[in-house]
Design a protein around this motif. Structure first.
Motif, short mmCIF file in Angstrom:
data_model
loop_
_atom_site.label_atom_id
_atom_site.label_comp_id
_atom_site.label_asym_id
_atom_site.label_seq_id
_atom_site.Cartn_x
_atom_site.Cartn_y
_atom_site.Cartn_z
N ASP A 36 41.69 38.05 30.74
CA ASP A 36 41.08 39.38 30.68
C ASP A 36 42.04 40.47 31.14
O ASP A 36 42.05 41.58 30.58
CB ASP A 36 39.82 39.41 31.54
N TYR A 37 42.83 40.18 32.15
CA TYR A 37 43.78 41.15 32.69
C TYR A 37 45.13 40.46 32.93
O TYR A 37 45.22 39.23 33.04
CB TYR A 37 43.28 41.75 34.01
N LYS A 67 38.22 34.50 44.98
CA LYS A 67 37.12 33.58 44.77
C LYS A 67 35.87 34.37 44.36
O LYS A 67 35.51 35.36 44.99
CB LYS A 67 36.85 32.80 46.04
N GLY A 68 35.22 33.92 43.32
CA GLY A 68 34.04 34.60 42.82
C GLY A 68 34.35 35.77 41.91
O GLY A 68 33.45 36.31 41.27
N VAL A 69 35.62 36.15 41.83
CA VAL A 69 36.03 37.25 40.96
C VAL A 69 36.80 36.71 39.75
O VAL A 69 36.52 37.06 38.60
CB VAL A 69 36.91 38.27 41.72
N ALA A 70 37.77 35.84 40.03
CA ALA A 70 38.60 35.27 38.96
C ALA A 70 38.25 33.81 38.75
O ALA A 70 38.14 33.04 39.71
CB ALA A 70 40.07 35.42 39.28
N HIS A 71 38.09 33.44 37.48
CA HIS A 71 37.84 32.05 37.12
C HIS A 71 39.14 31.28 36.99
O HIS A 71 39.20 30.08 37.29
CB HIS A 71 37.07 32.02 35.79
N ASN A 72 40.20 31.98 36.57
CA ASN A 72 41.48 31.31 36.37
C ASN A 72 42.62 32.30 36.60
O ASN A 72 42.56 33.45 36.17
CB ASN A 72 41.57 30.75 34.95
N PRO A 78 58.17 35.38 32.35
CA PRO A 78 59.13 35.47 33.44
C PRO A 78 58.49 35.75 34.80
O PRO A 78 59.18 35.74 35.82
CB PRO A 78 60.03 36.64 33.03
N GLY A 79 57.16 36.04 34.82
CA GLY A 79 56.54 36.31 36.11
C GLY A 79 55.27 37.13 36.03
O GLY A 79 54.87 37.75 37.02
N PHE A 80 54.64 37.18 34.87
CA PHE A 80 53.34 37.83 34.75
C PHE A 80 52.28 36.94 35.39
O PHE A 80 52.44 35.72 35.47
CB PHE A 80 52.96 38.05 33.29
N ILE A 81 51.18 37.55 35.81
CA ILE A 81 50.02 36.78 36.26
C ILE A 81 48.86 37.10 35.34
O ILE A 81 48.44 38.26 35.23
CB ILE A 81 49.64 37.09 37.72
N ASN A 82 48.36 36.07 34.64
CA ASN A 82 47.20 36.23 33.76
C ASN A 82 45.93 35.95 34.57
O ASN A 82 45.87 34.97 35.31
CB ASN A 82 47.28 35.27 32.58
N ILE A 83 44.94 36.81 34.38
CA ILE A 83 43.71 36.74 35.16
C ILE A 83 42.51 36.64 34.22
O ILE A 83 42.31 37.51 33.37
CB ILE A 83 43.55 37.98 36.06
#
Length: 380
Positions: A36-37, A67-72, A78-83
């Motif tokens: 999603d983000y 916790k309770g906000v992100a499922h994964n 190279p260093g992105f964080i998928n949410i």
């Protein structure tokens, strides 16, 4: 707090605990498979610290408490964080908090589009429902959404119906009766050359603005649109009469469409019909598939009307995107219309024209199911 701001605050707090500096740069994910983000600020923070971005991303993940906000949460590239947000979290927030676009646009959504003087059939439910879902999501994102119900309210079928009622003397204000009259008119049209000529003349009179013919046509339209609105209201569809912009609305523009194509050297005469041949549309034999914009008798086609609609939507409505909800059988038609709109300049502001194709509703015999919506709803 807006979801994006909540995620950014959590990531930047993790930066602080790890001795890093910088912004989280949280953005809506560009593609569904990215979640999603996406947080894009880790690489800049790692560079300032002189460290490996993926190692820093792993440390940030270890520090995050979503916790309770992100499922994964996952590291990408190279260093992105998928949410990916948790379903239980999504259930607690307002749509605009989750879906708000950072670049809102003016978007035309063309959907439902039944043929008038006939009952809507169950196949229309698919495009109508998907389209209404889509406009609600886009509005929740903050876009300006312009609904367009491009009803089939023009052409030969109305010439046939007008001629049949004139000759038979039958009259009714019930849509079921109009559909029955149309079936009889179609049979006459197929079997009787004199009736064909009269029906075609009625179309000419209609397109020419003959008052008596227009009055008969308007009665059919009012009966049909009333039926459609009753279905929309029953199903909670947000289409209203002010969203109706049928084929007839573009009638006055069609001669100019032809002249524009002619002036640009795009028209070719093919057995009396006016056609456009674009190189990218070849069949398996290598022959170019024509886009017919005017018949040999001077009549116009769906392509002509759709070209006028592109011009209206991108010029008058200033659409930046235009989404067309129809079944997949019309894919080639829209590919041709979009390509020709670009080549001829009908797409005035370079809007993104997109065919949102869906499947068809079939019966047990594998053929299109034409069960009337009204009867279907009564049985449901």
């Amino acid at each position: 707090m807006h979801v994006k701001a909540l995620l950014a605050e959590s990531i930047e707090a993790a930066f602080t605990r790890l001795g890093l500096t910088g912004d989280a740069l949280v953005q809506v994910a560009a593609r569904p498979e990215y979640g999603d983000y996406q947080a894009n600020g880790i690489m800049a923070a790692a560079k300032r610290a002189g460290r490996n971005p993926r190692e820093v991303a792993a440390e940030v993940l270890a520090e995050l408490d979503l916790k309770g906000v992100a499922h994964n949460l996952e590291i990408a590239g190279p260093g992105f964080i998928n949410i990916t947000l948790a379903p239980e979290f999504l259930a607690t927030v307002q749509p605009g908090e989750v879906l708000a676009s950072s670049a809102p646009k003016t978007i035309v959504v063309d959907y439902s589009a039944p043929n008038l003087a006939k009952e809507m059939h169950v196949g229309h439910l698919r495009g109508t429902s998907i389209g209404d879902c889509l406009v609600r999501v886009l509005e929740a994102q903050g876009h300006t959404v312009l609904r367009q119900n491009h009803v089939g309210d023009w052409g030969t079928q109305f010439g046939m119906l007008i001629t049949y009622l004139r000759e038979s003397g039958e009259q009714s204000d019930e849509l079921q009766d109009l559909e029955r009259f149309y079936v009889s008119a179609k049979q006459r049209f197929d079997d009787d050359p004199a009736f064909q000529d009269a029906a075609r003349q009625a179309v000419v009179d209609l397109q020419g603005g003959d008052p008596a013919t227009l009055a008969e046509w308007q009665r059919f339209i009012d009966i049909s649109l009333s039926h459609c609105q009753a279905i929309y209201d029953r199903l909670g569809i947000t289409l209203r009469s002010e969203h109706t912009q049928g084929e007839s609305a573009y009638n006055a523009m069609l001669p100019d469409v032809i002249e524009t194509l002619r002036a640009q050297g795009l028209l070719q005469n093919s057995d009396g019909a006016q056609c456009v041949f674009l190189e990218q549309f070849k069949n398996k034999k290598g022959d170019i598939q024509p886009i017919i914009v005017q018949k040999s008798d001077g009549g116009y086609l769906y392509a002509t009307t759709d070209l006028a609609a592109v011009q209206y939507r991108t010029d008058d409505l200033q659409a930046e995107r235009a989404l067309y909800l129809t079944d997949a059988r019309q894919a080639l038609h829209f590919q041709q219309i979009f390509a020709l709109s670009a080549a001829a300049g009908f797409n005035r502001n370079g809007a993104s024209l997109e065919h949102m194709a869906h499947g068809s509703v079939l019966g047990l015999d594998g053929q299109l199911d034409h069960t009337a919506v009204a009867g279907f709803i009564r049985l449901a």
